[in-house]
Design a protein around this motif. Sequence first.
Motif, PDB file in Angstrom:
ATOM      1  N   LYS A 104       0.838  -1.205   0.000  1.00 53.62           N
ATOM      2  CA  LYS A 104       0.000   0.000   0.000  1.00 53.62           C
ATOM      3  C   LYS A 104       0.872   1.254   0.000  1.00 53.62           C
ATOM      4  O   LYS A 104       0.544   2.251  -0.661  1.00 53.62           O
ATOM      5  CB  LYS A 104      -0.939   0.014   1.222  1.00 53.62           C
ATOM      6  CG  LYS A 104      -2.055  -1.007   1.181  1.00 53.62           C
ATOM      7  CD  LYS A 104      -3.083  -0.792   0.081  1.00 53.62           C
ATOM      8  CE  LYS A 104      -4.131   0.230   0.407  1.00 53.62           C
ATOM      9  NZ  LYS A 104      -5.335   0.081  -0.467  1.00 53.62           N
ATOM     10  N   CYS A 105       1.982   1.220   0.732  1.00 57.36           N
ATOM     11  CA  CYS A 105       2.893   2.376   0.744  1.00 57.36           C
ATOM     12  C   CYS A 105       3.462   2.610  -0.659  1.00 57.36           C
ATOM     13  O   CYS A 105       3.565   3.746  -1.116  1.00 57.36           O
ATOM     14  CB  CYS A 105       4.044   2.147   1.727  1.00 57.36           C
ATOM     15  SG  CYS A 105       3.521   2.104   3.433  1.00 57.36           S
ATOM     16  N   PHE A 106       3.810   1.505  -1.317  1.00 56.01           N
ATOM     17  CA  PHE A 106       4.340   1.575  -2.687  1.00 56.01           C
ATOM     18  C   PHE A 106       3.279   2.181  -3.609  1.00 56.01           C
ATOM     19  O   PHE A 106       3.566   3.071  -4.411  1.00 56.01           O
ATOM     20  CB  PHE A 106       4.743   0.155  -3.112  1.00 56.01           C
ATOM     21  CG  PHE A 106       5.234   0.021  -4.526  1.00 56.01           C
ATOM     22  CD1 PHE A 106       6.596   0.022  -4.808  1.00 56.01           C
ATOM     23  CD2 PHE A 106       4.340  -0.158  -5.576  1.00 56.01           C
ATOM     24  CE1 PHE A 106       7.054  -0.130  -6.119  1.00 56.01           C
ATOM     25  CE2 PHE A 106       4.783  -0.309  -6.885  1.00 56.01           C
ATOM     26  CZ  PHE A 106       6.145  -0.290  -7.152  1.00 56.01           C
ATOM     27  N   MET A 107       2.034   1.706  -3.474  1.00 52.13           N
ATOM     28  CA  MET A 107       0.953   2.222  -4.337  1.00 52.13           C
ATOM     29  C   MET A 107       0.777   3.725  -4.110  1.00 52.13           C
ATOM     30  O   MET A 107       0.602   4.500  -5.052  1.00 52.13           O
ATOM     31  CB  MET A 107      -0.382   1.517  -4.028  1.00 52.13           C
ATOM     32  CG  MET A 107      -0.430   0.045  -4.406  1.00 52.13           C
ATOM     33  SD  MET A 107      -2.023  -0.667  -3.865  1.00 52.13           S
ATOM     34  CE  MET A 107      -1.559  -2.354  -3.509  1.00 52.13           C
ATOM     35  N   CYS A 127       4.042   4.828   5.950  1.00 50.24           N
ATOM     36  CA  CYS A 127       3.822   5.871   4.944  1.00 50.24           C
ATOM     37  C   CYS A 127       2.528   6.634   5.149  1.00 50.24           C
ATOM     38  O   CYS A 127       2.185   7.477   4.354  1.00 50.24           O
ATOM     39  CB  CYS A 127       3.772   5.219   3.567  1.00 50.24           C
ATOM     40  SG  CYS A 127       2.425   4.063   3.434  1.00 50.24           S
ATOM     41  N   CYS A 128       1.779   6.298   6.188  1.00 49.65           N
ATOM     42  CA  CYS A 128       0.468   6.903   6.331  1.00 49.65           C
ATOM     43  C   CYS A 128       0.584   8.399   6.523  1.00 49.65           C
ATOM     44  O   CYS A 128       1.349   8.868   7.343  1.00 49.65           O
ATOM     45  CB  CYS A 128      -0.265   6.279   7.511  1.00 49.65           C
ATOM     46  SG  CYS A 128      -1.849   5.690   7.025  1.00 49.65           S
ATOM     47  N   ALA A 262      12.144   2.508 -10.105  1.00 51.16           N
ATOM     48  CA  ALA A 262      12.708   3.488  -9.161  1.00 51.16           C
ATOM     49  C   ALA A 262      13.259   2.801  -7.913  1.00 51.16           C
ATOM     50  O   ALA A 262      14.278   3.221  -7.366  1.00 51.16           O
ATOM     51  CB  ALA A 262      11.631   4.508  -8.773  1.00 51.16           C
ATOM     52  N   GLU A 263      12.586   1.732  -7.467  1.00 49.32           N
ATOM     53  CA  GLU A 263      13.042   1.032  -6.260  1.00 49.32           C
ATOM     54  C   GLU A 263      14.231   0.120  -6.566  1.00 49.32           C
ATOM     55  O   GLU A 263      14.863  -0.394  -5.653  1.00 49.32           O
ATOM     56  CB  GLU A 263      11.906   0.189  -5.659  1.00 49.32           C
ATOM     57  CG  GLU A 263      10.686   0.997  -5.203  1.00 49.32           C
ATOM     58  CD  GLU A 263      10.938   1.851  -3.959  1.00 49.32           C
ATOM     59  OE1 GLU A 263      11.689   1.416  -3.062  1.00 49.32           O
ATOM     60  OE2 GLU A 263      10.383   2.973  -3.903  1.00 49.32           O
ATOM     61  N   GLY A 264      14.505  -0.118  -7.846  1.00 47.56           N
ATOM     62  CA  GLY A 264      15.652  -0.937  -8.239  1.00 47.56           C
ATOM     63  C   GLY A 264      15.480  -2.420  -7.942  1.00 47.56           C
ATOM     64  O   GLY A 264      16.459  -3.125  -7.695  1.00 47.56           O
TER      65      GLY A 264
END
Length: 419
Positions: A104-107, A127-128, A262-264
């Motif tokens: 969810k943080c990635f999304m 990430c909230c 981007a996260e590699g």
Amino acid sequence: MKIAVIGSGGREHAIAWKLEQSDLVDRVFVLPGNGGTTHNVPIRVDDFSGIRAFCQKEDVALVFVGPEVPLADGIVDFFADSPIKVFGPDAAGAQLEGSKIFAKCFMQKYGVATAEFYEFGIREQSCCMELPIQPREAIEKLQGRCVIKYDGLAAGKGVFVCNSVEQALADLDELFDTYGSEAHFLIEERLEGDELSILAFTDGHDYQLLLPSQDHKQLLDGDEGPNTGGMGAFCPVPFYDDNLKTQIEKEVIEPTMRGIKAEGFNFHGIIYFGLMITSGGPKLLEYNVRLGDPETEVVLPALKSDLAALVLACFDGTLDAFPMEFHPGTFVDVVLVSGGYPKAYKKGVPICGLEHSQELVFHAGTTLQDGKLVTAGGRVLNVVAHGDHLEAAIKACYNKVKQFSFENMFYRTDIGHRK
Ligand code: AMP
Ligand code: GLY
């Protein structure tokens, strides 16, 4: 080329069946496999050293990982210094499936369309944007129309879809009873709509889509009863048109690909998008980082292109230009399960009907006992049939189901009939 398929379900039977059709392939081993697969090798999916030693001994060039657990546990990283290609993401990329909070943080970070959510758990990647909130407040804010999800891998058992505040609070208690009071979890907005599974092959930059499919997760007709590993599937899905495809690519797939780059992540594998098509457009419910089960049992029969060539294209930079071809018509899979599943059920029960043609019958929970096929799991057989259109494929599939029987056999009678 020799290939090792890792896993033992219907998905792995279908992968091995499709790979065996390739002119590029000399031999497909299945580790450990089941009663329907040939060239089985009794090595467990978590025995990475055993898998590597076997592949070196047999000169296996490619390992196709079926289930998520070895990927989350780092099988790709384990083989990093080996010339053997392992199809799937590294452990960092596998977190997209292994941790629902990570996903969810990635999304959120990459702007993928998804349901609103609140996370609970102290994590580095928290990430909230919301101020800290108590679970009860989150449930009340969503008026009980929420979904509570355990953070880690739970074989489909860590998700509670709730209708009311009371039910959500009771489900939360059940989550704590099962996973402990320190469990990490999230609470998200409950969405309404049709579900859709989109599976993509990726090399970490480009992607190629398989045909859209639909799973049936609940045990009983009419989508009632408890969640299972999947009671049936079909593909393609009639409501998926070019407009919806474009919207899904723009709002879900492309931002995901940007994030993977981007996260590699080292990601030569499958990315699975579990979507809900709401009145406000497609929203991503979950990622998987491997082929879905039972979706694989319909999307691979529908793929006309050579699967081994497609996998190799994910490693050699030619995926973008790979010619994806599909068979016309519709494929339907009805899963025959052991009575009692997804709770306790009997194993070792003889299966009748396997003397008939086994074209498109993918074994899941079967094993050979004294030369006879017996049940060995909850989901036993995937009976797949093809038709010119959905209704014809459903009819052909249920006709074929009649060939098989075993004590307490159970199946849904409405696969593909969802309106
Ligand atoms: P997941 O493991 O996240 O795919 O969740 C399992 C199932 O729960 C999905 O296939 C949906 O049927 C249901 N589900 C998950 N998230 C939601 C949501 N936000 N709204 C409605 N249903 C959901
Ligand atoms: N069919 C959904 C899954 O494989 O998790």
